[in-house]
Design an enzyme around this catalytic site. Structure first.
Site, short mmCIF file in Angstrom:
data_model
loop_
_atom_site.label_atom_id
_atom_site.label_comp_id
_atom_site.label_asym_id
_atom_site.label_seq_id
_atom_site.Cartn_x
_atom_site.Cartn_y
_atom_site.Cartn_z
N TRP A 109 1.56 -2.55 -0.31
CA TRP A 109 2.64 -2.38 -1.28
C TRP A 109 3.62 -3.54 -1.18
CZ3 TRP A 109 4.06 2.24 -4.28
CH2 TRP A 109 3.02 3.18 -4.35
N ASP B 24 7.07 -4.10 -2.54
CA ASP B 24 8.13 -3.32 -3.18
C ASP B 24 9.47 -4.02 -3.19
OD1 ASP B 24 8.66 -3.17 -0.51
OD2 ASP B 24 8.68 -0.98 -0.39
N LYS C 47 -1.84 5.08 -2.00
CA LYS C 47 -0.79 5.49 -1.08
C LYS C 47 -1.41 5.66 0.31
CE LYS C 47 3.16 7.36 0.39
NZ LYS C 47 4.43 6.64 0.47
N GLU D 1 2.04 7.76 5.40
CA GLU D 1 3.32 7.13 5.09
C GLU D 1 4.17 8.11 4.29
OE1 GLU D 1 3.10 3.30 3.31
OE2 GLU D 1 2.04 2.40 5.00
N ASP E 176 6.88 9.99 1.92
CA ASP E 176 7.40 9.81 0.56
C ASP E 176 8.91 9.69 0.52
OD1 ASP E 176 4.84 10.06 -0.72
OD2 ASP E 176 4.95 12.20 -0.35
#
EC number: 3.2.1.-
Length: 454
Positions: free
Chosen positions: A84, A86, A402, A406, A408
């Protein structure tokens, strides 16, 4: 295809059908690889068809290490998960591995991959005004900072991937989860509308950002999958008493072609990203009728035309093609947390004559509400990553976008980043850490409730 572009600043559902579980290969923790299938002679090239076909997946050591330490067997810790990106800082690493480091590691893994080919999966998740509906996961860019998104975020990513040393890697990108898919149901005058979503829609932040990202990354050789939410978000059609989120979303997605993108820039769509919806509900359908009452009227179904992900994904894909997307548009489905195995998994259709009880006793998705998407109690690992899982060329792969384990988001408003959707009273596991942090309790639950079982 080539475009003139500014240079980045120097500061820069068939019932009863279930795919077989993937047989993984145990490997050393330093180079764990997931086998999607040995590449046959004439395997699909990186620039055609399904990029997942005939290739192994990149195993992110920043995920596989915690997974092994958290009790995962080697074949589970050797599954491919996405990287990811981000924030702008994440490109260089922000204290962890940067994009170039991941690609360097991928080259090493490719050298020993059984297929000789490797897919590296990345996620772009930094649109201006990010997560306008969720509010608790806002990004670093304001809704009007589209130029920073283009030139400080997208262009540096594309430039790294386009380096000659990475030419033999297949790179796929999930483009901006929780963005375009959230707008139809979260702008005025809909009840779920927010001022933040109204603003990004008016500015065109999401349409312009997604269009720029797919165009720039396609020029760099990336296979782009635009995030398309899921059936719980876009499953209402013009046949329902509410509004046509299905059609409205498809029309909205097509507007990226008014902002510089071309159909060939988009390899496919990604659904169920970081979500929990099952591939199929084996024991009931959205069009079932109980005691003369359509189950669509129940609280759980809520007039949606779908109760599971695969039928929605393929239908939405077909609608996008009708709206101007490429005819060979594909689909990937995130199955990292949608298995719903364990002792509470139903084994047959309910015999109840009450429609609500019928649905609740039949459904394998054990959430309180389909809108709940935070560290859900009872969730399990879903189908292992694999290419061409059902023999339908539209469905490219099951993937783990996902990374399992990990978080949320935090369960309480203490260290910041809290969103009420993560509160335990909404079905979330207690004592959850901030988003992205390792959550051992969640990982252990996912392994116990895996379906197919580990």
């Amino acid at each position: 295809m080539s475009r003139d572009r500014r240079t980045a600043p120097s500061t820069a559902k068939p019932k009863g059908r279930s795919a077989a579980a993937l047989t993984a290969v145990a490997a050393l923790a330093a180079a764990l690889l997931t086998v999607l299938g040995t590449a046959p002679e004439g395997a699909v090239a990186a620039d055609a068809g399904n990029p997942y076909a005939g290739a192994d997946l990149y195993v992110n050591p920043e995920w596989s290490g915690p997974a092994l330490a958290g009790g995962a067997p080697a074949d589970l810790a050797g599954q491919g998960t996405a990287v990811w990106l981000d924030s702008i800082g994440a490109i260089e690493g922000s204290g962890g591995m940067g994009l170039a480091e991941h690609l360097d590691e991928a080259l090493e893994q490719r050298a020993s991959a059984p297929s000789g080919e490797l897919v590296v999966q990345i996620v772009l998740y930094n649109l201006p005004g990010r997560d306008c509906a969720a509010l608790h996961s806002n990004g670093e860019l304001a809704p009007d900072e589209i130029d920073r998104y283009r030139y400080e975020f997208v262009d540096p990513i594309a430039a790294i991937i386009a380096r000659p040393e990475y030419a033999d890697l297949r790179v796929t990108a999930v483009i901006e989860p929780f963005s375009l898919a959230y707008l139809p149901d979260h702008v005025s005058p809909h009840p779920g509308g927010t001022p933040q979503c109204d603003e990004v829609l008016a500015l065109g932040s999401y349409q312009e950002g997604v269009a720029y990202a797919v165009a720039a990354l396609a020029d760099a050789g990336v296979h782009n999958y635009v995030d398309a939410g899921g059936h719980g978000l876009l499953g209402w059609s013009d046949a329902t008493p509410f509004y046509d989120t299905f059609g409205n979303a498809a029309r909205l997605y097509a507007t990226i072609f008014d902002h510089g993108a071309e159909p060939g820039d988009v390899q496919g769509i990604a659904v169920n990203t970081a979500d929990y919806s099952p591939l199929e509900e084996p024991y009931f359908d959205a069009d079932d009728v109980v005691s003369g009452v359509p189950v669509a009227q129940t609280f759980w179904v809520d007039f949606r035309g779908y109760v599971d992900e695969t039928p929605f994904a393929l239908d939405f894909r077909d609608r996008l093609v009708a709206e101007g997307f490429a005819s060979d548009l594909g689909v990937i489905v995130d199955t990292s947390r949608n298995g719903w195995g364990g002792p509470d998994r139903p084994t047959r259709t309910s015999a109840s004559t009450d429609p609500n009880i019928y649905v609740n006793e039949s459904r394998i998705d054990r959430r309180q509400d389909q809108e709940h998407r935070c560290n859900q109690v009872g969730a399990g690992l879903g189908e292992r990553p694999q290419a061409d899982p059902i023999g339908d060329p539209r469905l490219h792969a099951y993937v783990w976008i996902k990374p399992p384990g990990e978080s949320d988001g935090p369960h309480a408003d203490n260290d910041g980043g809290f969103g009420s959707i993560c509160a335990p009273e909404l079905g979330s596991l207690p004592n959850s850490p901030p988003a992205g942090a390792w959550f051992q309790a969640q990982f252990e639950q996912l392994m116990v409730n895996a379906w197919p079982p580990l």
